[in-house]
Design a protein around this motif. Sequence first.
Motif, mmCIF file in Angstrom:
data_model
loop_
_atom_site.group_PDB
_atom_site.id
_atom_site.type_symbol
_atom_site.label_atom_id
_atom_site.label_comp_id
_atom_site.label_asym_id
_atom_site.label_seq_id
_atom_site.Cartn_x
_atom_site.Cartn_y
_atom_site.Cartn_z
ATOM 1 N N ASP A 58 0.822 -1.209 0.000
ATOM 2 C CA ASP A 58 0.000 0.000 0.000
ATOM 3 C C ASP A 58 0.861 1.266 0.000
ATOM 4 O OD1 ASP A 58 -2.266 -1.477 -0.085
ATOM 5 O OD2 ASP A 58 -3.017 -0.911 1.890
ATOM 6 N N LYS A 61 2.054 1.864 -3.433
ATOM 7 C CA LYS A 61 1.027 2.448 -4.309
ATOM 8 C C LYS A 61 0.850 3.938 -4.027
ATOM 9 C CE LYS A 61 -1.782 -1.631 -5.050
ATOM 10 N NZ LYS A 61 -2.657 -2.357 -4.124
ATOM 11 N N LEU A 191 -4.618 6.496 -16.343
ATOM 12 C CA LEU A 191 -3.506 5.546 -16.345
ATOM 13 C C LEU A 191 -2.671 5.780 -17.597
ATOM 14 C CD1 LEU A 191 -5.316 2.224 -15.312
ATOM 15 C CD2 LEU A 191 -4.301 3.976 -13.846
ATOM 16 N N GLY A 205 -0.007 1.708 -17.236
ATOM 17 C CA GLY A 205 -0.902 1.540 -16.099
ATOM 18 C C GLY A 205 -0.472 2.330 -14.878
ATOM 19 N N ALA B 192 -5.742 3.196 -7.057
ATOM 20 C CA ALA B 192 -6.589 2.736 -5.951
ATOM 21 C C ALA B 192 -5.977 1.507 -5.298
ATOM 22 C CB ALA B 192 -7.987 2.415 -6.468
ATOM 23 N N ASP B 193 -5.760 1.554 -3.974
ATOM 24 C CA ASP B 193 -5.381 0.340 -3.251
ATOM 25 C C ASP B 193 -6.672 -0.391 -2.876
ATOM 26 O OD1 ASP B 193 -6.484 1.633 -1.066
ATOM 27 O OD2 ASP B 193 -4.572 2.084 -0.120
ATOM 28 N N GLU B 204 -9.006 -2.435 -8.115
ATOM 29 C CA GLU B 204 -7.703 -2.042 -7.601
ATOM 30 C C GLU B 204 -6.832 -1.628 -8.780
ATOM 31 O OE1 GLU B 204 -6.681 -5.138 -4.442
ATOM 32 O OE2 GLU B 204 -4.828 -3.944 -4.541
ATOM 33 N N GLY B 205 -6.031 -0.579 -8.592
ATOM 34 C CA GLY B 205 -5.168 -0.132 -9.684
ATOM 35 C C GLY B 205 -5.856 0.862 -10.603
#
Lengths: 249, 249
Positions: A58, A61, A191, A205, B192-193, B204-205
Amino acid sequence: MAELLPLSPVPLYSQLKEILRTRILDGSYPPLSRMPSEAELGKAFEVSRITVRQALGDLQKEGLIFKIHGKGTFVAKPKAFQNVSTLQGLGESMTQRGYEVINRLRSFKTVPANAQVAARLQVAEGENVVQIKRARLVNRELVSLEITWLPEHVGKRLEKADLVSRDIFLILENDCALPLGHADLAIDAILADAELAGALEVEEGSPVMRIERLTHTADGAPLDYEHLYYRGDAFQYRLRIDRHKGQHS
Amino acid sequence: MAELLPLSPVPLYSQLKEILRTRILDGSYPPLSRMPSEAELGKAFEVSRITVRQALGDLQKEGLIFKIHGKGTFVAKPKAFQNVSTLQGLGESMTQRGYEVINRLRSFKTVPANAQVAARLQVAEGENVVQIKRARLVNRELVSLEITWLPEHVGKRLEKADLVSRDIFLILENDCALPLGHADLAIDAILADAELAGALEVEEGSPVMRIERLTHTADGAPLDYEHLYYRGDAFQYRLRIDRHKGQHS
């Protein structure tokens, strides 16, 4: 040392993440230092490797840490930011604060305006406009790709300008005697597709902050239309907004 | 009909993407309509399925189209946006423009301030603060997750307030008699986690626009600290910036 609370309703990995985030933000783990290994963190906090991995995942990210294969996990440098409370070029804004800004000119060409560019610059669709693509580096790190469209008669005058070290805003104002007024911006998150990933040297991404900006002359005529793509891991916009218009505290 | 140029240095999929994007933006393919199938597009533009798929894939990443398994590809609705040239809550700003804003209260609790929250609100680390998590819906579509921290004595006064249909800004001003002054914002893009993906109902992602906002009272004291997470596919910020401070055209 901060301890995790096994009986708390907050999951252990969230508690661990919060502790590690605090240590990164308060400098206990300094920028670019190596973080303790997963095994070390697991032992120190008495949690499983899976819990550690989830917390680190996390934080990665969020852009607070990054991994180098075979070398471990490192603390990311704080993001560079631009203050956009007033309209300035990246160079102008960053060099005032001691950063070095340099650009890689990727292309400079005359292209027919597509529907979007034509509508923004108030030219006919298919009419020639100058399109400039530049990658921009702050302190030698790639932070953004900028695609600029200008009416042909203005764009042509930039052909011999120093697009490697100068902002287009300053070239327009100082060399072309076109003082700027206001800009309208739209900001969102996307993305990176293949083209953007290549230009920004990130993986496909990856998160990208996208700005659509239409800058007008002081007379209010649209002059300079841009798509700006900032690396989400490297850059942020900052601004101050007042509750009441015209109030500047 | 627009034709692709096989001899152009611009790859065929990029040319196709540009044509399809134009048709989406100019309304030739209206919002929520079904796009022609891959086979139909391949035939119409005389290109391979792979080329079509690459063009559609990029448009999907941009958020212009979306796929429904077994049903085909559809044109996305234009993104909702908030004008942030002046400081307003989402509800205030959007309802003026005819949108309906409603909130899901996810949690309301008293927590010890972590280092970041403490620094922003100028309270001691570990001191109690009120934390409010709300998901926000514009025209019944989820657009953001907002996490708000308030000093405990202020936050307590919001416990019985209507957090489902009212902005916190308006509750602070009207119910607590705390007029607001300016806010400092930092904007960037993240992925996004797991937690964020759950709250925003995205994978997610997915791309997320993140705002850190610290709002001050009219007297300049920090009052309301927030982390705002907007769905990249559903929302954008718009603002006007002037070249010279204080100039409002």
